[in-house]
Scaffold this motif. Sequence first.
Motif, PDB file in Angstrom:
ATOM      1  N   LYS A  17      27.999   0.082 -10.507  1.00  0.00           N
ATOM      2  CA  LYS A  17      27.572   0.784 -11.712  1.00  0.00           C
ATOM      3  C   LYS A  17      26.949  -0.336 -12.579  1.00  0.00           C
ATOM      4  O   LYS A  17      25.954   0.028 -13.201  1.00  0.00           O
ATOM      5  N   LEU A  18      27.647  -1.445 -12.619  1.00  0.00           N
ATOM      6  CA  LEU A  18      27.016  -2.417 -13.600  1.00  0.00           C
ATOM      7  C   LEU A  18      25.583  -2.770 -13.135  1.00  0.00           C
ATOM      8  O   LEU A  18      24.732  -2.944 -13.896  1.00  0.00           O
ATOM      9  N   HIS A  19      25.406  -2.947 -11.813  1.00  0.00           N
ATOM     10  CA  HIS A  19      24.193  -3.124 -11.095  1.00  0.00           C
ATOM     11  C   HIS A  19      23.028  -2.256 -11.486  1.00  0.00           C
ATOM     12  O   HIS A  19      21.893  -2.598 -11.873  1.00  0.00           O
ATOM     13  N   GLU A  20      23.708  -0.876 -11.205  1.00  0.00           N
ATOM     14  CA  GLU A  20      22.768   0.187 -11.552  1.00  0.00           C
ATOM     15  C   GLU A  20      22.421   0.172 -12.851  1.00  0.00           C
ATOM     16  O   GLU A  20      21.350   0.540 -13.374  1.00  0.00           O
ATOM     17  N   LYS A  21      23.083  -0.021 -13.973  1.00  0.00           N
ATOM     18  CA  LYS A  21      22.974  -0.020 -15.399  1.00  0.00           C
ATOM     19  C   LYS A  21      21.729  -1.174 -15.663  1.00  0.00           C
ATOM     20  O   LYS A  21      20.650  -0.778 -16.351  1.00  0.00           O
ATOM     21  N   VAL A  22      21.859  -2.422 -15.256  1.00  0.00           N
ATOM     22  CA  VAL A  22      20.883  -3.326 -15.512  1.00  0.00           C
ATOM     23  C   VAL A  22      19.510  -2.949 -14.842  1.00  0.00           C
ATOM     24  O   VAL A  22      18.532  -2.955 -15.536  1.00  0.00           O
ATOM     25  N   ALA A  23      19.465  -2.116 -13.637  1.00  0.00           N
ATOM     26  CA  ALA A  23      18.325  -1.599 -12.997  1.00  0.00           C
ATOM     27  C   ALA A  23      17.806  -0.702 -14.163  1.00  0.00           C
ATOM     28  O   ALA A  23      16.329  -0.558 -14.056  1.00  0.00           O
ATOM     29  N   ASN A  24      18.321   0.473 -14.263  1.00  0.00           N
ATOM     30  CA  ASN A  24      18.111   1.312 -15.301  1.00  0.00           C
ATOM     31  C   ASN A  24      17.458   0.810 -16.552  1.00  0.00           C
ATOM     32  O   ASN A  24      16.462   1.355 -17.012  1.00  0.00           O
ATOM     33  N   GLN A  25      18.085  -0.149 -17.242  1.00  0.00           N
ATOM     34  CA  GLN A  25      17.727  -0.734 -18.292  1.00  0.00           C
ATOM     35  C   GLN A  25      16.249  -1.239 -18.217  1.00  0.00           C
ATOM     36  O   GLN A  25      15.430  -1.047 -18.966  1.00  0.00           O
ATOM     37  N   ARG A  26      16.131  -2.001 -17.091  1.00  0.00           N
ATOM     38  CA  ARG A  26      14.953  -2.647 -16.742  1.00  0.00           C
ATOM     39  C   ARG A  26      13.576  -1.703 -16.610  1.00  0.00           C
ATOM     40  O   ARG A  26      12.650  -1.952 -17.102  1.00  0.00           O
ATOM     41  N   ARG A  27      14.076  -0.656 -15.876  1.00  0.00           N
ATOM     42  CA  ARG A  27      13.104   0.321 -15.207  1.00  0.00           C
ATOM     43  C   ARG A  27      12.753   1.148 -16.647  1.00  0.00           C
ATOM     44  O   ARG A  27      11.445   1.168 -16.805  1.00  0.00           O
ATOM     45  N   ASN A  28      13.531   1.423 -17.487  1.00  0.00           N
ATOM     46  CA  ASN A  28      13.298   2.024 -18.750  1.00  0.00           C
ATOM     47  C   ASN A  28      12.399   1.067 -19.688  1.00  0.00           C
ATOM     48  O   ASN A  28      11.223   1.694 -20.291  1.00  0.00           O
ATOM     49  N   PHE A  29      12.745  -0.150 -19.739  1.00  0.00           N
ATOM     50  CA  PHE A  29      11.888  -0.758 -20.714  1.00  0.00           C
ATOM     51  C   PHE A  29      10.337  -0.992 -20.137  1.00  0.00           C
ATOM     52  O   PHE A  29       9.457  -0.907 -20.883  1.00  0.00           O
ATOM     53  N   LEU A  30      10.217  -1.122 -18.919  1.00  0.00           N
ATOM     54  CA  LEU A  30       8.916  -1.203 -18.027  1.00  0.00           C
ATOM     55  C   LEU A  30       8.173   0.036 -18.112  1.00  0.00           C
ATOM     56  O   LEU A  30       7.038  -0.020 -18.438  1.00  0.00           O
ATOM     57  N   HIS A  31       8.728   1.231 -18.283  1.00  0.00           N
ATOM     58  CA  HIS A  31       8.306   2.487 -18.394  1.00  0.00           C
ATOM     59  C   HIS A  31       7.660   2.513 -19.638  1.00  0.00           C
ATOM     60  O   HIS A  31       6.485   2.920 -19.823  1.00  0.00           O
ATOM     61  N   HIS A  32       8.422   2.208 -20.741  1.00  0.00           N
ATOM     62  CA  HIS A  32       7.899   2.218 -22.126  1.00  0.00           C
ATOM     63  C   HIS A  32       6.774   1.230 -22.476  1.00  0.00           C
ATOM     64  O   HIS A  32       5.634   1.641 -22.990  1.00  0.00           O
ATOM     65  N   LYS A  33       7.072   0.123 -22.125  1.00  0.00           N
ATOM     66  CA  LYS A  33       5.767  -0.792 -22.208  1.00  0.00           C
ATOM     67  C   LYS A  33       4.640  -0.497 -21.502  1.00  0.00           C
ATOM     68  O   LYS A  33       3.611  -0.547 -22.216  1.00  0.00           O
ATOM     69  N   SER A  34       4.484  -0.067 -20.178  1.00  0.00           N
ATOM     70  CA  SER A  34       3.593   0.216 -19.494  1.00  0.00           C
ATOM     71  C   SER A  34       2.752   1.470 -20.050  1.00  0.00           C
ATOM     72  O   SER A  34       1.515   1.490 -20.252  1.00  0.00           O
ATOM     73  N   LYS A  35       3.553   2.363 -20.495  1.00  0.00           N
ATOM     74  CA  LYS A  35       2.985   3.710 -21.386  1.00  0.00           C
ATOM     75  C   LYS A  35       2.186   3.208 -22.446  1.00  0.00           C
ATOM     76  O   LYS A  35       1.274   3.768 -23.059  1.00  0.00           O
ATOM     77  N   GLU A  36       2.894   2.453 -23.363  1.00  0.00           N
ATOM     78  CA  GLU A  36       2.230   1.790 -24.571  1.00  0.00           C
ATOM     79  C   GLU A  36       1.057   1.293 -24.207  1.00  0.00           C
ATOM     80  O   GLU A  36      -0.016   1.425 -24.873  1.00  0.00           O
ATOM     81  N   LEU A  37       0.767   0.454 -23.269  1.00  0.00           N
ATOM     82  CA  LEU A  37      -0.448  -0.326 -22.966  1.00  0.00           C
ATOM     83  C   LEU A  37      -1.370   0.547 -22.372  1.00  0.00           C
ATOM     84  O   LEU A  37      -2.701   0.697 -22.733  1.00  0.00           O
ATOM     85  N   ALA A  38      -1.116   1.553 -21.695  1.00  0.00           N
ATOM     86  CA  ALA A  38      -2.002   2.579 -21.010  1.00  0.00           C
ATOM     87  C   ALA A  38      -2.371   3.582 -22.230  1.00  0.00           C
ATOM     88  O   ALA A  38      -3.512   3.935 -21.957  1.00  0.00           O
ATOM     89  N   THR A  39      -1.527   3.894 -23.034  1.00  0.00           N
ATOM     90  CA  THR A  39      -2.028   4.675 -24.130  1.00  0.00           C
ATOM     91  C   THR A  39      -3.295   4.096 -25.036  1.00  0.00           C
ATOM     92  O   THR A  39      -4.247   4.657 -25.524  1.00  0.00           O
ATOM     93  N   ASN A  40      -2.755   2.728 -25.522  1.00  0.00           N
ATOM     94  CA  ASN A  40      -3.590   2.041 -26.643  1.00  0.00           C
ATOM     95  C   ASN A  40      -4.992   1.169 -26.105  1.00  0.00           C
ATOM     96  O   ASN A  40      -5.587   0.989 -26.922  1.00  0.00           O
ATOM     97  N   TYR A  41      -5.086   1.118 -24.856  1.00  0.00           N
ATOM     98  CA  TYR A  41      -6.048   0.461 -24.275  1.00  0.00           C
ATOM     99  C   TYR A  41      -7.045   1.012 -23.155  1.00  0.00           C
ATOM    100  O   TYR A  41      -6.442   1.922 -22.356  1.00  0.00           O
ATOM    101  N   ASP A  42      -8.125   0.821 -22.955  1.00  0.00           N
ATOM    102  CA  ASP A  42      -9.013   1.371 -22.070  1.00  0.00           C
ATOM    103  C   ASP A  42      -9.099   0.487 -20.825  1.00  0.00           C
ATOM    104  O   ASP A  42      -9.280   1.133 -19.668  1.00  0.00           O
ATOM    105  N   ALA A  43      -8.595  -0.548 -20.827  1.00  0.00           N
ATOM    106  CA  ALA A  43      -8.653  -1.587 -19.737  1.00  0.00           C
ATOM    107  C   ALA A  43      -7.638  -2.562 -19.868  1.00  0.00           C
ATOM    108  O   ALA A  43      -7.439  -2.909 -21.140  1.00  0.00           O
ATOM    109  N   VAL A  44      -6.809  -2.837 -18.930  1.00  0.00           N
ATOM    110  CA  VAL A  44      -5.915  -3.882 -19.149  1.00  0.00           C
ATOM    111  C   VAL A  44      -6.199  -4.920 -18.122  1.00  0.00           C
ATOM    112  O   VAL A  44      -6.159  -4.911 -16.838  1.00  0.00           O
ATOM    113  N   ILE A  45      -6.296  -6.172 -18.289  1.00  0.00           N
ATOM    114  CA  ILE A  45      -6.390  -7.414 -17.547  1.00  0.00           C
ATOM    115  C   ILE A  45      -4.979  -8.017 -17.106  1.00  0.00           C
ATOM    116  O   ILE A  45      -4.513  -8.697 -18.195  1.00  0.00           O
ATOM    117  N   ILE A  46      -4.915  -8.243 -16.117  1.00  0.00           N
ATOM    118  CA  ILE A  46      -3.498  -9.097 -15.693  1.00  0.00           C
ATOM    119  C   ILE A  46      -3.680  -9.955 -14.484  1.00  0.00           C
ATOM    120  O   ILE A  46      -4.843  -9.944 -13.741  1.00  0.00           O
TER     121      ILE A  46
END
Length: 172
Positions: free
Chosen positions: A46-75
Motif C-alpha cells: 500500500k505504501l508503494h501504491e500510494k507513492v505511485a499514485n501521488q506521482r501519477r497524479n502530479f504528472l497528470h496535472h502538470k501535463s494537462k497544464e502544459l497541454a492546455t496553455n501551449y500550442d507546442a511543447v519542446i522536450i
Amino acid sequence: SEQGKKANYPKFYRQSLDKLAKAQRILSKRKKGSARWNKQRLVVAKLHEKVANQRRNFLHHKSKELATNYDAVIIEDLDMKGMSKALRFGKSVHDNGWGMFTTFLAYKLKERGKQLIKIDKWFPSTKRCSCCGAEKRMPLSERTYHCSCGFVLERDHNAAINIKNEGLRLLA
C-alpha cells in the motif's frame, strides 16, 4: 515560454523512504507465509501504491497544464534509464517518472491538435552557448555556464534556451 521556471518535482518516493524502510524492516522479521507476514506485506504494498499514485497524479496535472496553455511543447528525448545507471542518480531519476510524463504529455497534446517536439538526446544543449553558439566541455559538477563571449548563465537555463531554439528551428 516558461523561462526561468523549474520543474521542481515533489520527491514522493524520497519523502516516504523512512516509512517504507520501517515497514520493510518489520516485514523482514516476520515468518514468511504467516498471517502477520501477509498483513505486513500488504502494508508495504500500500505504501508503494500510494507513492505511485501521488506521482501519477502530479504528472497528470502538470501535463494537462502544459497541454492546455501551449500550442507546442519542446522536450529533450533523454535516456533516463541510462542516466540513472551511469550518473548514479537512480532514485532521483526514477522518482521523476519522466517516461510516464512524456507519454501523458504526448497524448494530451495530440487530443488538442497540438505538437510535442522531441530533441535528440545527442544534441549538445548543455555544451552550446545560447548567445554565440560556441561549444565547450561541461562537466556535471559545473553548474554555471561561462562562455568566452562573456555570457554567463545557470547551466540548466542555458540548456533550456538551446532546446527551445532547436525546437523552434525544427518547427519552421
